[in-house]
Design a protein around this motif. Structure first.
Motif, mmCIF file in Angstrom:
data_model
loop_
_atom_site.group_PDB
_atom_site.id
_atom_site.type_symbol
_atom_site.label_atom_id
_atom_site.label_comp_id
_atom_site.label_asym_id
_atom_site.label_seq_id
_atom_site.Cartn_x
_atom_site.Cartn_y
_atom_site.Cartn_z
ATOM 1 N N PRO A 82 25.084 25.010 28.400
ATOM 2 C CA PRO A 82 24.464 26.367 29.042
ATOM 3 C C PRO A 82 25.636 27.496 28.616
ATOM 4 O O PRO A 82 25.174 28.498 28.464
ATOM 5 C CB PRO A 82 24.507 26.132 30.745
ATOM 6 N N GLU A 83 26.710 27.127 28.369
ATOM 7 C CA GLU A 83 27.806 28.234 28.041
ATOM 8 C C GLU A 83 27.688 28.752 26.378
ATOM 9 O O GLU A 83 27.939 29.787 26.339
ATOM 10 C CB GLU A 83 29.290 27.693 27.886
ATOM 11 N N ASP A 84 26.830 27.932 25.637
ATOM 12 C CA ASP A 84 26.307 28.698 24.577
ATOM 13 C C ASP A 84 25.149 29.523 24.529
ATOM 14 O O ASP A 84 25.145 30.589 23.719
ATOM 15 C CB ASP A 84 25.832 27.469 23.519
ATOM 16 N N VAL A 85 24.815 29.878 25.763
ATOM 17 C CA VAL A 85 23.414 30.468 25.968
ATOM 18 C C VAL A 85 23.869 31.525 26.979
ATOM 19 O O VAL A 85 23.633 32.849 26.756
ATOM 20 C CB VAL A 85 22.164 29.831 26.806
ATOM 21 N N LEU A 86 24.513 31.386 28.075
ATOM 22 C CA LEU A 86 25.101 32.179 29.268
ATOM 23 C C LEU A 86 26.619 32.655 29.251
ATOM 24 O O LEU A 86 26.997 33.594 30.053
ATOM 25 C CB LEU A 86 24.724 31.800 30.336
ATOM 26 N N GLU A 87 27.387 31.874 28.685
ATOM 27 C CA GLU A 87 28.885 31.774 28.749
ATOM 28 C C GLU A 87 29.292 31.572 30.302
ATOM 29 O O GLU A 87 30.277 31.866 30.510
ATOM 30 C CB GLU A 87 29.461 32.915 28.307
ATOM 31 N N GLU A 88 28.423 30.647 30.758
ATOM 32 C CA GLU A 88 28.630 30.308 31.928
ATOM 33 C C GLU A 88 27.903 28.903 32.339
ATOM 34 O O GLU A 88 26.809 28.535 31.727
ATOM 35 C CB GLU A 88 28.158 31.129 33.210
ATOM 36 N N ASP A 89 28.450 27.979 32.994
ATOM 37 C CA ASP A 89 27.921 26.489 33.289
ATOM 38 C C ASP A 89 27.079 26.631 34.389
ATOM 39 O O ASP A 89 27.492 26.060 35.572
ATOM 40 C CB ASP A 89 29.417 25.768 33.102
ATOM 41 N N ARG A 90 25.982 26.804 34.174
ATOM 42 C CA ARG A 90 24.871 27.023 35.143
ATOM 43 C C ARG A 90 23.309 27.125 34.381
ATOM 44 O O ARG A 90 23.602 27.466 33.262
ATOM 45 C CB ARG A 90 25.120 28.154 36.046
ATOM 46 N N PRO A 91 22.315 27.130 35.151
ATOM 47 C CA PRO A 91 21.048 27.290 34.250
ATOM 48 C C PRO A 91 20.762 28.771 34.480
ATOM 49 O O PRO A 91 21.416 29.570 35.357
ATOM 50 C CB PRO A 91 20.002 26.577 35.606
ATOM 51 N N ALA A 92 20.111 29.122 33.464
ATOM 52 C CA ALA A 92 19.507 30.395 33.335
ATOM 53 C C ALA A 92 18.449 30.714 34.561
ATOM 54 O O ALA A 92 17.611 29.869 34.850
ATOM 55 C CB ALA A 92 18.946 30.885 32.053
ATOM 56 N N GLN A 93 18.721 31.930 35.199
ATOM 57 C CA GLN A 93 17.706 32.392 36.162
ATOM 58 C C GLN A 93 16.986 33.712 36.065
ATOM 59 O O GLN A 93 17.776 34.584 35.496
ATOM 60 C CB GLN A 93 18.615 32.265 37.484
#
Length: 205
Positions: A82-93
């Motif tokens: 997820p960090e590749d997508v959001l720069e955070e370790d969580r699901p996108a919401q």
């Protein structure tokens, strides 16, 4: 809305009355987990992550509106990295089904396929359709057990009932309930596999 040619798309007539229009009690349990990714991809270990309770205070990862302040279906996508997508370790919401699809199509084009994509399953929640300034809006549900993988849902698209971003994509794991909703509020029915980027864009312009 631009017309598509999906496997399961039927025209329906609009309906409804003033005030609180509709309340459906829980009819079925949470939808079973099937192949759970927008592009049909699974994680490396073949496991599908469970849905989470969406954070209503969070800004939508597509449009940045506060998720809990708006009506309608919400979504979440899970990634192996997820960090590749959001720069955070969580699901996108997301605040809406349309934001969920727009973001996921964009990420697919960038080479990031989700391991699971979830949307609100209106077959498993006690939902309301109410009038707000003469606009019919459907209630929002953020709890983890209110979600189903998109492959399990029949979407009622562009009905008279709106969500956070206006024109809505309202999912039902029970196809008969989707048909009944369409008969009351109009719109077209789509299986997830027939939802295209072009269809989603037609709802956002």
């Amino acid at each position: 809305m631009n017309q598509q040619t999906p496997v399961r798309k039927e025209d329906g007539a609009a309906g409804g009355s003033e005030g609180k229009l509709h309340r459906r009690t829980v009819l079925v349990g949470a939808a079973g987990v099937g192949v759970a990714a927008l592009a049909g991809c699974l994680g490396e270990d073949g496991d599908v992550p469970d849905p989470i309770t969406v954070d209503g205070d969070l800004a939508c990862d597509q449009c940045t509106m506060q998720i809990g302040q708006h009506p309608g279906p919400v979504g979440q996508t899970h990634y192996d990295d997820p960090e590749d997508v959001l720069e955070e370790d969580r699901p996108a919401q997301f605040c809406s089904s349309t934001c969920t699809y727009v973001h996921t199509f964009e990420q697919e084009n960038a080479g990031h396929d989700p391991t699971a994509t979830y949307l609100t399953d209106y077959s498993t929640v006690d939902y309301d359709v109410e009038l707000d300034d003469d606009i019919e809006e459907i209630s929002s549900h953020l709890a983890a057990d209110s979600f189903a993988v998109v492959e399990d849902l029949t979407m009622v698209v562009d009905s008279d009932v709106q969500g956070a971003m206006g024109p809505s994509m309202i999912g039902f794991s029970d196809a008969d309930e989707a048909e009944a909703f369409q008969a009351e509020y109009g719109g077209d029915r789509y299986d997830h596999e027939d939802v295209t980027a072009e269809l989603v864009r037609s709802l956002t312009v």
